[in-house]
Design an enzyme around this catalytic site. Structure first.
Site, PDB file in Angstrom:
ATOM      1  N   TYR A 148       0.853  -1.190   0.000  1.00  0.00           N
ATOM      2  CA  TYR A 148       0.000   0.000   0.000  1.00  0.00           C
ATOM      3  C   TYR A 148       0.885   1.234   0.000  1.00  0.00           C
ATOM      4  O   TYR A 148       1.844   1.311   0.784  1.00  0.00           O
ATOM      5  CB  TYR A 148      -0.887  -0.005   1.249  1.00  0.00           C
ATOM      6  CG  TYR A 148      -1.766   1.226   1.436  1.00  0.00           C
ATOM      7  CD1 TYR A 148      -1.548   2.082   2.519  1.00  0.00           C
ATOM      8  CD2 TYR A 148      -2.797   1.516   0.557  1.00  0.00           C
ATOM      9  CE1 TYR A 148      -2.364   3.202   2.709  1.00  0.00           C
ATOM     10  CE2 TYR A 148      -3.620   2.627   0.753  1.00  0.00           C
ATOM     11  CZ  TYR A 148      -3.390   3.469   1.831  1.00  0.00           C
ATOM     12  OH  TYR A 148      -4.184   4.577   2.034  1.00  0.00           O
ATOM     13  N   ASP A 243       9.262   2.696  -0.861  1.00  0.00           N
ATOM     14  CA  ASP A 243       8.259   3.343  -0.016  1.00  0.00           C
ATOM     15  C   ASP A 243       8.595   2.994   1.436  1.00  0.00           C
ATOM     16  O   ASP A 243       8.264   1.910   1.917  1.00  0.00           O
ATOM     17  CB  ASP A 243       6.849   2.876  -0.380  1.00  0.00           C
ATOM     18  CG  ASP A 243       5.807   3.544   0.508  1.00  0.00           C
ATOM     19  OD1 ASP A 243       4.599   3.481   0.159  1.00  0.00           O
ATOM     20  OD2 ASP A 243       6.169   4.119   1.547  1.00  0.00           O
ATOM     21  N   LYS A 276       5.310   9.154   8.668  1.00  0.00           N
ATOM     22  CA  LYS A 276       5.166   8.599  10.018  1.00  0.00           C
ATOM     23  C   LYS A 276       6.235   9.106  10.997  1.00  0.00           C
ATOM     24  O   LYS A 276       6.145  10.209  11.512  1.00  0.00           O
ATOM     25  CB  LYS A 276       5.096   7.077   9.933  1.00  0.00           C
ATOM     26  CG  LYS A 276       3.853   6.603   9.137  1.00  0.00           C
ATOM     27  CD  LYS A 276       3.779   5.114   9.065  1.00  0.00           C
ATOM     28  CE  LYS A 276       2.723   4.661   8.096  1.00  0.00           C
ATOM     29  NZ  LYS A 276       1.348   4.728   8.632  1.00  0.00           N
TER      30      LYS A 276
HETATM   31  P1  KE4 Z   1      -0.718   8.271   4.753  1.00  0.00           P
HETATM   32  O1  KE4 Z   1      -1.296   8.983   3.549  1.00  0.00           O
HETATM   33  O2  KE4 Z   1      -1.737   7.429   5.475  1.00  0.00           O
HETATM   34  O3  KE4 Z   1       0.050   9.214   5.683  1.00  0.00           O
HETATM   35  O4  KE4 Z   1       0.429   7.270   4.211  1.00  0.00           O
HETATM   36  C1  KE4 Z   1       0.097   6.336   3.223  1.00  0.00           C
HETATM   37  C2  KE4 Z   1       1.079   5.186   3.280  1.00  0.00           C
HETATM   38  C3  KE4 Z   1       2.052   5.087   2.303  1.00  0.00           C
HETATM   39  N1  KE4 Z   1       2.951   4.093   2.312  1.00  0.00           N
HETATM   40  C4  KE4 Z   1       2.940   3.153   3.289  1.00  0.00           C
HETATM   41  C5  KE4 Z   1       3.958   2.054   3.268  1.00  0.00           C
HETATM   42  C6  KE4 Z   1       1.960   3.207   4.322  1.00  0.00           C
HETATM   43  O5  KE4 Z   1       1.959   2.249   5.282  1.00  0.00           O
HETATM   44  C7  KE4 Z   1       1.020   4.240   4.323  1.00  0.00           C
HETATM   45  C8  KE4 Z   1      -0.070   4.340   5.379  1.00  0.00           C
HETATM   46  N2  KE4 Z   1      -0.103   3.284   6.324  1.00  0.00           N
HETATM   47  C9  KE4 Z   1      -1.412   3.001   6.909  1.00  0.00           C
HETATM   48  C10 KE4 Z   1      -1.244   1.771   7.802  1.00  0.00           C
HETATM   49  N3  KE4 Z   1      -1.194   0.590   7.057  1.00  0.00           N
HETATM   50  C11 KE4 Z   1      -1.944   4.178   7.643  1.00  0.00           C
HETATM   51  C12 KE4 Z   1      -3.141   3.868   8.517  1.00  0.00           C
HETATM   52  C13 KE4 Z   1      -4.411   4.340   7.882  1.00  0.00           C
HETATM   53  O6  KE4 Z   1      -4.606   4.185   6.657  1.00  0.00           O
HETATM   54  O7  KE4 Z   1      -5.234   4.848   8.659  1.00  0.00           O
END
Ligand code: KE4
Length: 435
Positions: A148, A243, A276
């Site tokens: 993701y 990523d 993060k």
């Molecule tokens: P955000 O747009 O949520 O800040 O980041 C997207 C993203 C991009 N790349 C990786 C590897 C990620 O894990 C994420 C977001 N992670 C999720 C947890 N699996 C955030 C939690 C959520 O969607 O509420």
């Protein structure tokens, strides 16, 4: 209108939220739909702990999905955020702190010569994708099933019907033509990589990968796979985009790219995406690469990218204070040992209970599967015992341990998790596994 949601607890808070927010949440995973039950509405957090609106305390293994590597309410972070806020919340003009944070990121990521700060991982991955296409002049991209990269249209894609066929949208509202250039391959599948590059090599702008896939809970890219991926990208002139939104400054101070550089001599990605931890819990992410690639970005180059709150001074102060703490001598050694102790303890609890429970960890990130062996790709994760996972999740929650409310999510340990928290967690796990 009552503003005291404590009166009715989590259920009342959830009921109220669902009236005015779709699903009652501002990000789907928080709604507990994968595990069932009522989500916990958090009232406050401190150290390794969360408290919900009913006053129940939980040992927190989500850590806001990774950012809270120091634990909640670290004094140096709170002090930095407070001081920054008093100077001004946002200016829409450059500040020295943004360069300082960029320097701090680059200092620990030798493959990165320049970074652009943004406000979310989605924005960072989306921008990195556009930059890769702009820098190479090529349209096609490769991602992997189970990885993701945020919710930009071109990345909400599942595998096409056949090998090396183009993807289909995973979300309504994404027209097929938007994902026609996105190829989705099986994680850790070398033959598919070979085939995809053989068919499309000269058209591929980039390959985007989670080097340790935290969105499949915890799946490592094998060394042979990662080595071949690097070779093929180099051979065909495609950019390898790591990523590291989840793994950056989490699995090691230098991120997963440091882990793979230790396993594959000379290994490095061409671009990296961060989030993060670098925001310490506030909205901040980044993408970076060589100066040659990054100079394609506006205002220097033809690839447009922008953001009102990019490099926000309060978020930047939060990120800087966090990075200052994690780069202190011994920080990662202690965090890694603690996290490995948890992973090994969970595996031992599984053995004692006669339950197949495979675990793994790297730095402050861990994962576990109710399976005999660690899955190597998305389909293998799907084949693990989801029902058992969900029962275990709720049994642990009832015992005051807050794990990720979905099989496909990783777990996170902070510097605030000590012996007491680990002992309590493993005691709860031994009891929960009897169920
Ligand atoms: P955000 O747009 O949520 O800040 O980041 C997207 C993203 C991009 N790349 C990786 C590897 C990620 O894990 C994420 C977001 N992670 C999720 C947890 N699996 C955030 C939690 C959520 O969607 O509420």
């Amino acid at each position: 209108m009552s503003t005291d949601v404590n009166a009715g607890g989590n259920a009342a808070a959830f009921e109220r939220a669902q009236r005015v927010i779709p699903g009652g949440v501002n990000s789907p995973v928080r709604a507990f739909r994968a595990v069932g039950g009522t989500p916990r509405f958090i009232s406050r957090a401190e150290g390794a702990y969360l408290w919900d609106v009913e006053g129940r305390r939980y040992i927190d293994y989500i850590g806001s999905w990774g950012p809270m590597i120091l634990g909640h309410g670290h004094p140096a972070v709170l002090d930095a955020v407070t001081r920054a806020a008093r100077q001004g919340l946002s200016f829409g003009a450059p500040t020295e702190a943004e360069a300082e944070l960029a320097e701090a990121i680059i200092e620990r990521m030798p493959t990165v010569e320049q970074v652009r700060l943004v406000s979310s991982g989605t924005e960072a991955a989306m921008s990195a994708l556009r930059l890769a296409r702009g820098a190479t002049g090529r349209p096609k991209i490769i991602k992997f099933e189970g990885c993701y990269h945020g919710h930009a249209d071109a990345l909400l894609v599942k595998a096409g019907s056949g090998l090396a066929t183009f993807g289909h949208p995973t979300s309504a509202g994404v027209p097929p033509e938007v994902v026609q250039h996105t190829l989705v391959l099986e994680y850790n599948h070398v033959a598919q990589l070979e085939e995809a590059f053989a068919q499309h090599g000269s058209q591929i702008a980039c390959v985007m990968i989670e080097p340790i896939a935290g969105n499949m809970n915890f799946v490592r890219a094998s060394v042979p796979f990662m080595r071949r991926l690097r070779e093929l990208c180099t051979q065909h002139g495609a950019l390898l985009v790591f990523d590291e939104v989840m793994t950056g400054f989490r699995v090691a101070l230098g991120g997963a790219q440091a882990v793979y550089a230790g396993l594959i001599p000379g290994f490095k990605p061409d671009m990296s995406v961060f989030g993060k931890v670098i925001g310490g819990g506030m909205p901040l992410a980044a993408f970076g690469g060589t100066r040659a690639v990054m100079s394609q970005l506006a205002p220097l180059g033809p690839v447009y990218q922008a953001g009102t709150l990019s490099g926000n001074p309060v978020a930047t102060a939060c990120g800087l204070a966090t990075l200052r703490e994690i780069r202190k001598p011994g920080f990662f050694e202690a965090l890694s040992a603690r996290t490995r102790q948890l992973a090994d303890g969970l595996a031992a609890a599984g053995r004692e209970a006669g339950v197949p429970l495979a675990t793994d960890s790297e730095g402050g990130m861990f994962g576990f599967f109710f399976a005999e062996a660690l899955p190597q790709n998305y389909n293998a994760v799907l084949a693990t015992d989801k029902e058992r996972f969900n029962r275990f999740f709720h049994a642990m929650l009832a015992r005051g341990v807050y794990l990720a409310p979905a099989l496909y999510e990783a777990g996170f340990v902070s510097a605030a998790h000590g012996d007491a928290e680990l002992d309590a967690t493993l005691t709860a796990a031994r009891e929960a596994l009897k169920g």
